[in-house]
Design an enzyme around this catalytic site. Structure first.
Site, PDB file in Angstrom:
ATOM      1  N   ARG A  87       0.754  -1.256  -0.161  1.00 41.23           N
ATOM      2  CA  ARG A  87       0.030   0.055  -0.056  1.00 41.23           C
ATOM      3  C   ARG A  87       0.969   1.179  -0.029  1.00 41.23           C
ATOM      4  O   ARG A  87       2.067   1.269   0.259  1.00 41.23           O
ATOM      5  CB  ARG A  87      -0.762  -0.130   1.324  1.00 41.23           C
ATOM      6  CG  ARG A  87      -0.013  -0.055   2.486  1.00 41.23           C
ATOM      7  CD  ARG A  87      -0.800   0.379   3.604  1.00 41.23           C
ATOM      8  NE  ARG A  87      -0.016   0.335   4.871  1.00 41.23           N
ATOM      9  CZ  ARG A  87       1.035   1.346   5.217  1.00 41.23           C
ATOM     10  NH1 ARG A  87       1.232   2.264   4.633  1.00 41.23           N
ATOM     11  NH2 ARG A  87       1.669   1.161   6.561  1.00 41.23           N
ATOM     12  N   GLY A  88       0.248   2.281  -0.282  1.00 39.87           N
ATOM     13  CA  GLY A  88       1.084   3.594  -0.192  1.00 39.87           C
ATOM     14  C   GLY A  88       1.133   4.004   1.118  1.00 39.87           C
ATOM     15  O   GLY A  88       0.444   3.532   2.071  1.00 39.87           O
ATOM     16  N   GLY A  89       2.177   4.909   1.340  1.00 40.58           N
ATOM     17  CA  GLY A  89       2.229   5.609   2.940  1.00 40.58           C
ATOM     18  C   GLY A  89       3.347   5.097   3.504  1.00 40.58           C
ATOM     19  O   GLY A  89       4.280   4.338   2.953  1.00 40.58           O
ATOM     20  N   TYR A  93       0.229   1.612  12.560  1.00 39.25           N
ATOM     21  CA  TYR A  93       0.352   0.421  13.518  1.00 39.25           C
ATOM     22  C   TYR A  93      -1.302   0.059  13.380  1.00 39.25           C
ATOM     23  O   TYR A  93      -2.223   0.849  12.946  1.00 39.25           O
ATOM     24  CB  TYR A  93       0.244   1.085  14.967  1.00 39.25           C
ATOM     25  CG  TYR A  93      -0.360   0.336  16.016  1.00 39.25           C
ATOM     26  CD1 TYR A  93       0.332  -0.935  16.562  1.00 39.25           C
ATOM     27  CD2 TYR A  93      -1.605   0.520  16.527  1.00 39.25           C
ATOM     28  CE1 TYR A  93      -0.286  -1.701  17.436  1.00 39.25           C
ATOM     29  CE2 TYR A  93      -2.171  -0.318  17.656  1.00 39.25           C
ATOM     30  CZ  TYR A  93      -1.522  -1.523  17.988  1.00 39.25           C
ATOM     31  OH  TYR A  93      -1.925  -2.258  19.069  1.00 39.25           O
ATOM     32  N   ALA A 158      -6.426   6.836   9.593  1.00 37.05           N
ATOM     33  CA  ALA A 158      -5.110   6.907   8.630  1.00 37.05           C
ATOM     34  C   ALA A 158      -5.805   6.154   7.185  1.00 37.05           C
ATOM     35  O   ALA A 158      -6.706   5.280   7.229  1.00 37.05           O
ATOM     36  CB  ALA A 158      -4.050   5.706   9.055  1.00 37.05           C
ATOM     37  N   GLY A 171      -6.843   0.242   2.573  1.00 31.71           N
ATOM     38  CA  GLY A 171      -8.057   1.146   2.892  1.00 31.71           C
ATOM     39  C   GLY A 171      -7.638   2.006   3.871  1.00 31.71           C
ATOM     40  O   GLY A 171      -6.977   3.096   3.817  1.00 31.71           O
ATOM     41  N   CYS A 189       3.033   7.492  10.036  1.00 30.09           N
ATOM     42  CA  CYS A 189       3.173   8.125   8.763  1.00 30.09           C
ATOM     43  C   CYS A 189       4.249   9.238   8.565  1.00 30.09           C
ATOM     44  O   CYS A 189       3.948  10.073   7.746  1.00 30.09           O
ATOM     45  CB  CYS A 189       1.680   8.818   8.531  1.00 30.09           C
ATOM     46  SG  CYS A 189       0.206   7.412   8.482  1.00 30.09           S
TER      47      CYS A 189
END
Length: 227
Positions: A87-89, A93, A158, A171, A189
């Protein structure tokens, strides 16, 4: 070759009409690798037209996950298992008391606009929080949903998505009542100058079931009815 993962009955469901968005809530704690494997399989099925789109709500045992932009220095204390994910980012947690919403949707049906999809995920979270009289806000240059608390701002939700064959997965996550000290092992992040909060930390003592109802209603407002 690794055996194909076997998923509990609560993780799957009967086929619906092709145009319906299926809505599922997993019971108990879903191991993170099982969740990713399930999404991978479901995305392939959606892309091939075999299964409908899906919103899947889960809770995970405590884990740290590293998105495609994660920096090694942002992992401060690997007290829980760490998983690299597509996933992006950056680092985030997941754990008990946090509602994770995995959204597997066909962007071909929705104009093929990834940015608009992410904006709608944010709107979904903002409307969910509004159901509990919490003002969640976007911030330019910062991923996620934020709550102003006097002179400071804390992150309450998030986002991180991936797209394969124009089908989304991963998601959002919304902090209902997680152990906030678990976030101390990472720089969430990649943002060091702000904190993390939850509904319970804000004094909104709702149950996970209450949040699920609010998420379902807000989702239908933003994306259209789910089945």
């Amino acid at each position: 070759m690794r055996d194909r993962p076997q998923f509990p009955a609560a993780m799957v469901s009967e086929p619906l009409t092709r145009d319906a968005i299926e809505w599922r809530i997993a019971s108990g704690l879903t191991p993170y690798p099982d969740g990713v494997a399930f999404m991978e399989e479901r995305v392939a099925q959606i892309a091939s037209g075999q299964r409908p789109e899906l919103v899947w709500l889960v809770e995970h045992p405590p884990v740290y996950t590293a998105g495609t932009s994660a920096k090694d220095g942002d992992l401060l204390d690997a007290r829980f298992p760490v998983f690299k994910t597509g996933r992006g980012g950056q680092f985030t947690y997941h754990g008990p008391g946090q509602r994770v919403g995995y959204v597997m949707m066909d962007l071909h049906k929705r104009g093929g606009d990834v940015r608009a999809f992410v904006h709608n995920l944010e709107e979904w979270l903002i409307r969910t929080l509004a159901a509990f009289n919490v003002k969640g806000e976007r911030r330019e240059g910062r991923v996620g949903i934020w709550v102003a608390r006097g002179k400071r701002e804390d992150k309450i939700a998030a986002l991180g998505v991936r797209v394969r064959r124009w089908v989304t997965f991963h998601g959002v996550s919304l902090n209902v009542d997680p152990d906030l000290s678990h976030f101390d092992g990472i720089v969430p992040c990649g943002i060091r100058e702000h904190g993390v909060t939850s509904l319970h930390d804000l004094g909104v003592l709702v149950s996970m079931a209450d949040v699920d109802v609010a998420m379902r209603a807000a989702f239908d407002e933003v994306f259209g009815p789910s089945a």
